[in-house]
Design a protein around this motif. Structure first.
Motif, short mmCIF file in Angstrom:
data_model
loop_
_atom_site.label_atom_id
_atom_site.label_comp_id
_atom_site.label_asym_id
_atom_site.label_seq_id
_atom_site.Cartn_x
_atom_site.Cartn_y
_atom_site.Cartn_z
N TRP A 179 0.85 -1.18 0.00
CA TRP A 179 0.00 0.00 0.00
C TRP A 179 0.89 1.23 0.00
O TRP A 179 2.07 1.17 0.36
CB TRP A 179 -0.93 -0.02 1.20
N ALA A 404 -6.57 -0.80 4.32
CA ALA A 404 -5.93 -1.00 3.02
C ALA A 404 -5.68 -2.48 2.76
O ALA A 404 -5.94 -2.99 1.66
CB ALA A 404 -4.62 -0.22 2.95
N LEU A 461 -6.99 5.90 0.22
CA LEU A 461 -8.05 4.90 0.16
C LEU A 461 -9.12 5.26 -0.86
O LEU A 461 -9.81 4.37 -1.39
CB LEU A 461 -8.71 4.75 1.54
#
Length: 528
Positions: A179, A404, A461
């Motif tokens: 991420w 995530a 996000l």
């Protein structure tokens, strides 16, 4: 086996719920800035490149103990604000620095012998926690791996240590390195040194943060979708994604599976451009010869190209005007200072950057074995996790995983066992041919490192595919150097990535030296 109609309906419903929940999450996670800032750099040793520090140490102009202590003091000053270094080895580092000073005092062969044998002798180093550093945590932020420590050094770390560098500790990552925000439930969230309310990037975000905050001078990162270049961009430092296969990726967690080894690159991260080539020479070991790094690059003989954006796609954010403008300024400076002509080009295939990256990350290896499921990695060393259950637990604050990671696990479920996307493969092959023909052996390409400056915490996000500005060059297997270009009106780092043909890493590294001189390189976040 294909997903049933019921399973597809369940996944669709889950995505709809997540969309609503993400909106609520964004509202609840917003917070007012508290006004805290990093203190400015006060010790002049912190404003010297690793190359120059090593020279000063060899010449006994400063001791390694002094340098290491200066960085320890800085880390203790800024890390409470950054949460970048998650485990230190300060006592061991000071002992190793004292041994360095003793070695130099007893050396009879002269400075040249030390420089040749130990080019980074006595210089502090930070290491991304995803790399094995003997005796240090080796978890990548997974709660179930709490207590796991490395029993060996990864090859890149071992080579840097063998060259005389002294590790100070390990730095935070995103959960399982998948991420672009360095946040996990084992170590917490890492902040950007220029604005504590913003992300430092990921997965090498702890490295980017501690380097940008002047708590380290050189560091080790890895990059499979931009995990070196994004943190370097957000934190105003230099970073190089090497040609794949040049620097060993062994003893990293999570390990590569499927064809991921073809797209993962281990490389240097640093505040000063002159440290990039020396670090890469060391980290590449015997493979360094393949890159001809000792060959001087004449920028007047390099062909320059620029691409302002990916052509426009609903998946990615538009490139901001300030990043377009700074890239235009790079073009203008190159043409004025060096006398080259920078040609603007565009490739339609860049619109499909995410689809290409996503398809190739999921391909099986030559034996037909698919990449290890993310849900398995989330649960190791125990049983695989069930992402839907983890989402429900997360809603009541009981999950050990970040949103995530849970979202990635759910996205993987939605893929099911579908075959590779033939359209994405077609577009990748076409783009590969077009870019390689354009760059040849003497061309470099300017391309945004990201469509916007460092976002606020958790905001990625809601724009999860912006990383494709960097990820596409992993899929294409091309070397790329992220170069800082000063600060925005908000005081946040600007930058650009410079891309070259395979095995021609020396070209963007040479451009990095020029851009540092032209635009000033790293800026002290405490002085702005």
């Amino acid at each position: 086996m294909a997903l049933s109609r019921l399973e597809r309906a369940q996944i669709w419903l889950l995505k709809a719920v997540m969309g609503v929940f993400f909106t609520l999450f964004r509202f609840l996670s917003s917070r007012k800035p508290d006004g805290r800032r990093l203190p400015p750099v006060s010790n002049p040793l912190l404003a010297v490149s690793a190359t120059q520090l090593a020279r000063k140490i060899r010449r006994r102009e400063v001791s390694s103990v002094e340098v290491v202590q200066a960085y320890i003091d800085r880390i203790q000053e800024v890390n409470p604000l950054l949460n970048a270094m998650v485990k230190d080895r300060f006592a061991a580092a000071l002992q190793e620095a004292a041994q360095v000073d003793k070695l130099i005092e007893e050396e009879t062969g002269g400075e040249e012998v030390l420089e040749d044998r130990l080019p980074l002798l006595g210089v502090p180093l930070s290491v991304k926690e995803a790399f094995a550093l003997q005796g240090m945590p080796y978890t990548t932020g997974v709660v179930s791996r709490r207590g796991v420590t490395a029993t060996v050094d990864s090859p890149a770390v071992a080579l840097l240590k063998r060259a005389g560098a002294i590790p100070l500790g390990v730095t935070n990552t995103s959960e399982l390195c998948m991420w672009l925000e360095s946040h996990n439930h084992l170590y917490g969230i890492t902040n950007n040194p220029y604005d504590l309310e913003r992300i430092p990037g990921g997965s090498s975000g702890g490295e980017g943060s501690i380097l940008g905050g002047a708590g380290s001078v050189i560091g080790v990162g890895s990059d499979i979708g931009g995990s070196i270049r994004m943190p370097c961009f957000f934190n105003g430092i230099f970073g190089h994604k090497t040609t794949p296969g040049v620097v060993s990726n062994e003893n990293q967690y999570p390990p590569c599976s499927g064809t991921q080894e073809d797209y993962l690159s281990t490389g240097p991260m640093c505040r000063y451009a002159e440290d990039l080539v020396p670090m890469l020479k060391i980290m590449a070991g015997q493979n360094a010869e393949k890159l001809s790094l000792n060959t001087k690059v004449d920028l007047k003989k390099v062909r320059f190209f620029t691409i302002p954006d990916d052509g426009g796609t609903p998946l990615t954010s538009p490139v901001t005007n300030e990043l377009r403008e700074i890239q235009r300024q790079v073009v203008q400076r190159l043409e004025a200072d060096i006398g080259v002509k920078v040609e603007e080009v565009q490739f339609p295939g860049l619109q499909y950057s995410f689809q290409i990256w996503d398809t190739y990350m999921a391909l099986p290896d030559k034996d037909g074995k698919l990449p290890q499921p993310f849900a398995e990695l989330m649960g190791e060393p125990g049983r695989p996790e069930w992402p839907v259950w983890e989402l429900l637990k997360w809603m009541v604050g009981k999950s050990d995983h970040t949103m995530a990671a849970i979202g990635l696990g759910i996205m993987e479920m939605s893929h099911g066992s579908k075959p590779p996307d033939p359209f994405a493969i077609e577009q990748k092959e076409k783009l590969q041919k077009e870019v390689e023909e354009l760059l040849g052996t003497d061309g470099v390409l300017l391309y945004p490192s990201h469509p916007k400056v460092a976002p606020k915490h958790h905001h990625p996000l809601f724009r999860p595919f912006d990383f494709s500005y960097t990820g596409i060059f992993n899929t294409l297997g091309l070397p790329a150097t992220q170069c800082p270009l000063g600060l925005s009106d908000e005081g946040l780092p600007l930058g650009v990535q410079v891309v070259a043909g395979k095995m021609h890493d020396r070209l963007p590294l040479a451009v990095a030296l020029y851009l540092e001189e032209a635009f000033g390189g790293w800026r002290d976040p405490g002085a702005n």
